[in-house]
Design an enzyme around this catalytic site. Structure first.
Site, mmCIF file in Angstrom:
data_model
loop_
_atom_site.group_PDB
_atom_site.id
_atom_site.type_symbol
_atom_site.label_atom_id
_atom_site.label_comp_id
_atom_site.label_asym_id
_atom_site.label_seq_id
_atom_site.Cartn_x
_atom_site.Cartn_y
_atom_site.Cartn_z
ATOM 1 N N THR A 265 0.832 -1.198 0.000
ATOM 2 C CA THR A 265 0.000 0.000 0.000
ATOM 3 C C THR A 265 0.869 1.251 0.000
ATOM 4 O O THR A 265 2.100 1.169 -0.123
ATOM 5 C CB THR A 265 -1.013 -0.060 1.176
ATOM 6 O OG1 THR A 265 -1.926 1.015 1.046
ATOM 7 C CG2 THR A 265 -0.350 -0.011 2.534
ATOM 8 N N LYS A 269 3.697 1.240 -3.742
ATOM 9 C CA LYS A 269 3.189 0.478 -4.901
ATOM 10 C C LYS A 269 4.127 0.573 -6.104
ATOM 11 O O LYS A 269 4.208 -0.360 -6.889
ATOM 12 C CB LYS A 269 1.782 0.947 -5.265
ATOM 13 C CG LYS A 269 0.747 0.522 -4.229
ATOM 14 C CD LYS A 269 -0.659 0.902 -4.627
ATOM 15 C CE LYS A 269 -1.612 0.590 -3.488
ATOM 16 N NZ LYS A 269 -3.003 0.875 -3.784
ATOM 17 N N GLU A 281 1.141 -8.644 -16.519
ATOM 18 C CA GLU A 281 0.984 -7.609 -17.577
ATOM 19 C C GLU A 281 0.328 -6.335 -17.032
ATOM 20 O O GLU A 281 0.639 -5.229 -17.489
ATOM 21 C CB GLU A 281 0.141 -8.168 -18.730
ATOM 22 C CG GLU A 281 -1.194 -8.663 -18.246
ATOM 23 C CD GLU A 281 -2.122 -9.179 -19.340
ATOM 24 O OE1 GLU A 281 -2.350 -8.475 -20.314
ATOM 25 O OE2 GLU A 281 -2.653 -10.285 -19.153
ATOM 26 N N ASN A 290 0.250 -3.928 -6.169
ATOM 27 C CA ASN A 290 -0.298 -3.885 -4.805
ATOM 28 C C ASN A 290 -0.298 -5.273 -4.158
ATOM 29 O O ASN A 290 -0.780 -5.438 -3.042
ATOM 30 C CB ASN A 290 -1.719 -3.300 -4.805
ATOM 31 C CG ASN A 290 -2.748 -4.282 -5.328
ATOM 32 O OD1 ASN A 290 -2.425 -5.141 -6.140
ATOM 33 N ND2 ASN A 290 -3.962 -4.169 -4.855
ATOM 34 N N ASP A 305 -5.793 -3.544 -7.852
ATOM 35 C CA ASP A 305 -6.535 -2.281 -7.675
ATOM 36 C C ASP A 305 -7.443 -2.000 -8.875
ATOM 37 O O ASP A 305 -8.581 -1.569 -8.724
ATOM 38 C CB ASP A 305 -5.561 -1.103 -7.527
ATOM 39 C CG ASP A 305 -5.016 -0.990 -6.106
ATOM 40 O OD1 ASP A 305 -5.641 -1.547 -5.187
ATOM 41 O OD2 ASP A 305 -3.963 -0.357 -5.931
ATOM 42 N N GLY A 327 -2.135 10.218 -9.462
ATOM 43 C CA GLY A 327 -1.217 9.360 -8.697
ATOM 44 C C GLY A 327 -1.452 7.890 -9.019
ATOM 45 O O GLY A 327 -1.968 7.543 -10.101
ATOM 46 N N GLY A 328 -1.095 7.006 -8.059
ATOM 47 C CA GLY A 328 -1.170 5.556 -8.274
ATOM 48 C C GLY A 328 -2.590 5.067 -8.522
ATOM 49 O O GLY A 328 -2.835 4.288 -9.458
ATOM 50 N N ALA A 329 -3.558 5.539 -7.714
ATOM 51 C CA ALA A 329 -4.935 5.061 -7.877
ATOM 52 C C ALA A 329 -5.501 5.555 -9.206
ATOM 53 O O ALA A 329 -6.258 4.846 -9.876
ATOM 54 C CB ALA A 329 -5.800 5.544 -6.712
ATOM 55 N N GLY A 432 -15.878 4.183 -2.142
ATOM 56 C CA GLY A 432 -14.536 3.594 -2.216
ATOM 57 C C GLY A 432 -14.454 2.212 -1.578
ATOM 58 O O GLY A 432 -13.561 1.423 -1.909
HETATM 59 P P1 NAP Z 1 -1.142 9.426 -4.640
HETATM 60 O O1 NAP Z 1 -0.327 8.544 -5.527
HETATM 61 O O2 NAP Z 1 -0.501 10.210 -3.569
HETATM 62 O O3 NAP Z 1 -1.907 10.456 -5.644
HETATM 63 C C1 NAP Z 1 -2.770 11.450 -5.147
HETATM 64 C C2 NAP Z 1 -3.200 12.368 -6.292
HETATM 65 O O4 NAP Z 1 -4.144 13.285 -5.742
HETATM 66 C C3 NAP Z 1 -2.062 13.213 -6.880
HETATM 67 O O5 NAP Z 1 -2.288 13.378 -8.255
HETATM 68 C C4 NAP Z 1 -2.212 14.539 -6.138
HETATM 69 O O6 NAP Z 1 -1.755 15.628 -6.880
HETATM 70 C C5 NAP Z 1 -3.712 14.621 -6.035
HETATM 71 N N1 NAP Z 1 -4.131 15.511 -4.958
HETATM 72 C C6 NAP Z 1 -3.756 15.426 -3.660
HETATM 73 N N2 NAP Z 1 -4.356 16.418 -2.973
HETATM 74 C C7 NAP Z 1 -5.106 17.130 -3.869
HETATM 75 C C8 NAP Z 1 -5.933 18.268 -3.752
HETATM 76 N N3 NAP Z 1 -6.116 18.887 -2.590
HETATM 77 N N4 NAP Z 1 -6.558 18.705 -4.866
HETATM 78 C C9 NAP Z 1 -6.364 18.103 -6.053
HETATM 79 N N5 NAP Z 1 -5.565 17.012 -6.221
HETATM 80 C C10 NAP Z 1 -4.961 16.536 -5.134
HETATM 81 O O7 NAP Z 1 -2.308 8.604 -3.931
HETATM 82 P P2 NAP Z 1 -3.088 7.327 -4.516
HETATM 83 O O8 NAP Z 1 -2.425 6.088 -4.069
HETATM 84 O O9 NAP Z 1 -3.309 7.546 -5.954
HETATM 85 O O10 NAP Z 1 -4.459 7.411 -3.694
HETATM 86 C C11 NAP Z 1 -5.432 8.392 -4.018
HETATM 87 C C12 NAP Z 1 -6.705 8.120 -3.233
HETATM 88 O O11 NAP Z 1 -7.253 6.862 -3.604
HETATM 89 C C13 NAP Z 1 -6.486 8.054 -1.717
HETATM 90 O O12 NAP Z 1 -7.507 8.738 -1.069
HETATM 91 C C14 NAP Z 1 -6.594 6.597 -1.378
HETATM 92 O O13 NAP Z 1 -7.146 6.383 -0.097
HETATM 93 C C15 NAP Z 1 -7.575 6.120 -2.434
HETATM 94 N N6 NAP Z 1 -7.393 4.673 -2.670
HETATM 95 C C16 NAP Z 1 -8.450 3.879 -2.367
HETATM 96 C C17 NAP Z 1 -8.343 2.510 -2.530
HETATM 97 C C18 NAP Z 1 -9.533 1.646 -2.203
HETATM 98 O O14 NAP Z 1 -9.382 0.409 -2.069
HETATM 99 N N7 NAP Z 1 -10.714 2.221 -2.119
HETATM 100 C C19 NAP Z 1 -7.153 1.938 -3.007
HETATM 101 C C20 NAP Z 1 -6.092 2.812 -3.343
HETATM 102 C C21 NAP Z 1 -6.228 4.173 -3.158
HETATM 103 P P3 NAP Z 1 -0.258 16.206 -6.667
HETATM 104 O O15 NAP Z 1 0.640 15.237 -7.381
HETATM 105 O O16 NAP Z 1 -0.326 17.546 -7.274
HETATM 106 O O17 NAP Z 1 -0.023 16.230 -5.171
#
Ligand code: NAP
Length: 462
Positions: A265, A269, A281, A290, A305, A327-329, A432
């Site tokens: 997590t 990742k 793949e 993940n 994911d 980002g990753g998600a 989510g």
């Molecule tokens: P990450 O890699 O840190 O990416 C976060 C993204 O959100 C980045 O593009 C970041 O932009 C942007 N961001 C952050 N704060 C922001 C704001 N105030 N306004 C606009 N954009 C903003 O995180 P991630 O792993 O992709 O996770 C993202 C979300 O998905 C999290 O909330 C996580 O809990 C959720 N998630 C859920 C699951 C599930 O099973 N439901 C699984 C994975 C992830 P910058 O690069 O400019 O900072």
């Protein structure tokens, strides 16, 4: 003692090793192929020739379901592992050993018995093709893997008996690992369970360990979920948490206890890719893993994911979608949506940062203000905005229109400000928690070979 199940490709020695092991342990031995032959009144070869493989698989499934779960040794064909219901039946209350051997050794062993190939292919091609096709199913389906390439059946049986008595982890490695875990922010009760499992005299040597690896991991629901699933399927496995800022360190320590699998997590990742020998793949396409499994000395990486995002949207093929965040998600979301032939626009507060991202997926990237031009049918929030006590929405909610589908990947809280506003605007909403549940189903299948229904996972999280 528990039931011991040996499986593997033809020529890996499971039947002879099983007979010898049963003799050593003084328990009955059952060979499912022999039971099928008795049930049908024909040899396996004749069944394949007269009725085909599908009929054989039906009989195999019935035979496995009817097996007694008492102390015994069972040997069953490697093809059975392709069916998750067989895996569930074989693993419950049992320890499953997968026997492997290289293609050449298998060919020599089968040829020396004069047994014919079961397909229309020459034996060598049959072995190569089936081994490659089955490998992905084998990776998670066994507790232990024994390579029999340089072992005869007696040596294989002795190795299994040794593992049953001593496990695969030395006391010293277990103690070192425990020191590492105690240096992280693990809860006292969880550390105590791990200590009892790994280091206490009289411990159970064959418990397989899984963990969530991240930083931080204190909030993760995975230990609760997977330990409940392991209990439900009566599997001798324990799931813990490994929260440390250095992923390499986690992997190094985890290998000391012969860890079976990791849920990876935030923030590892992408880092995980460097520790993976074989990536599937989807990992390669998304650029993140993940799920990590250790199998036969090799580290495998998977990404579940994207399936968690895809499944609840699979009826909306060809729609227009907006993904917020880069980002990753968001990467997993774009991959999932493109697999459904959707037209995807990524909107992000920092489009310059997303350049690399847009190259990977050939999607359009736009600033947050580009939302209305995209005129989406589907909106996915892949930012942390709205998480915990954050009362913000990632977009101006006045842009939400009736009939849109809004999927917020944030799962704490289950009802986010974006979802509340979307419901008020007449949108279809997906929380989510759905992604968490669906990706967990896929991850449990990777970990164990067992297909668990989403309702069961939801029930385990209550
Ligand atoms: P990450 O890699 O840190 O990416 C976060 C993204 O959100 C980045 O593009 C970041 O932009 C942007 N961001 C952050 N704060 C922001 C704001 N105030 N306004 C606009 N954009 C903003 O995180 P991630 O792993 O992709 O996770 C993202 C979300 O998905 C999290 O909330 C996580 O809990 C959720 N998630 C859920 C699951 C599930 O099973 N439901 C699984 C994975 C992830 P910058 O690069 O400019 O900072």
């Amino acid at each position: 003692m528990v039931r011991i199940v040996l499986t593997g490709f033809r020529g890996t020695g499971k039947t002879r090793a099983g007979e010898l092991l049963a003799h050593m342990l003084n328990v009955p031995f059952f060979d499912t192929d022999a039971l099928i032959e008795k049930r049908v009144g024909m040899t396996i070869y004749e069944i394949f020739q007269q009725y085909g493989e599908e009929y054989f698989r039906t009989k195999e499934c019935e035979t496995i379901a009817s097996l007694d779960q008492t102390d015994s040794v069972v040997s069953t064909g490697g093809g059975a592992i392709l069916d998750p219901s067989n895996v569930a039946a074989l693993r419950q209350g049992s320890i499953l050993f997968l026997l492997t051997a290289d293609d050449r050794t298998i060919e020599q062993r089968i040829a020396s018995t004069g047994r014919p190939s079961l397909t229309r292919l020459p034996l060598r091609d049959e072995i190569r093709m089936l081994q490659a096709a089955r490998r992905p199913f084998y990776i998670g389906a066994a507790d232990f893997c024994i390579n029999t390439t340089h072992r005869d059946a007696n040596e294989t049986a002795m190795v299994i008996r040794h593992i049953l008595a001593e496990g695969t982890v030395t006391r010293r490695d277990a103690e070192e690992f425990l020191l590492f875990v105690k240096s992280t922010a693990i809860a006292l009760e969880e550390a105590a369970v791990l200590e009892r499992t790994l280091c206490t005299p009289g411990r159970d040597h064959i418990t397989r360990i899984y963990a969530v690896a991240g930083y931080p991991v204190g909030h993760s629901l995975s230990p609760l979920l997977y330990n409940r699933l392991f209990t439900k399927y009566r599997m001798n496995c324990l799931y813990t948490r490994l929260g440390s800022p250095d992923f390499d360190n986690i992997i190094r320590e985890a290998k000391k206890i012969d860890i079976r699998g990791l849920s990876v997590t935030i923030p590892f990742k992408t880092d995980a890719l460097a520790s993976i020998d074989v990536a599937d793949e989807h990992v390669t396409a998304i650029g993140a893993a993940n799920t990590v499994l250790m199998f036969d000395g090799t580290t495998f990486g998977f990404n579940t994911d994207w399936t968690g995002i895809r499944e609840p949207l699979s009826h909306l093929k060809g729609s227009r979608a907006v993904v917020i965040g880069a980002g990753g998600a968001a990467a997993a979301a774009v991959y999932a949506l493109q697999s459904l032939d959707m037209d995807v626009v990524v909107i992000t507060r920092s489009p310059a940062k997303a350049e690399k991202f847009s190259g990977r997926f050939s999607v359009r990237v736009s600033p947050l203000s580009g939302f209305s031009c995209a005129n989406p049918d589907i909106v996915i929030n892949a930012t942390p905005v709205g998480m915990g006590s954050d009362t913000r929405s990632p977009i101006d909610v006045s842009l939400l229109k009736p009939g849109m589908t809004v999927y917020d990947l944030v799962y704490t809280p289950a009802d986010t400000p974006l979802l509340t506003a979307a419901r008020k605007a007449g949108c279809v909403t997906i929380p989510g928690t759905e992604m968490f549940v669906r990706q967990a189903c896929a991850q449990f299948r990777c970990f164990t070979g067992i297909k668990v229904p989403p309702e069961t996972v939801r029930g385990c999280l209550l």
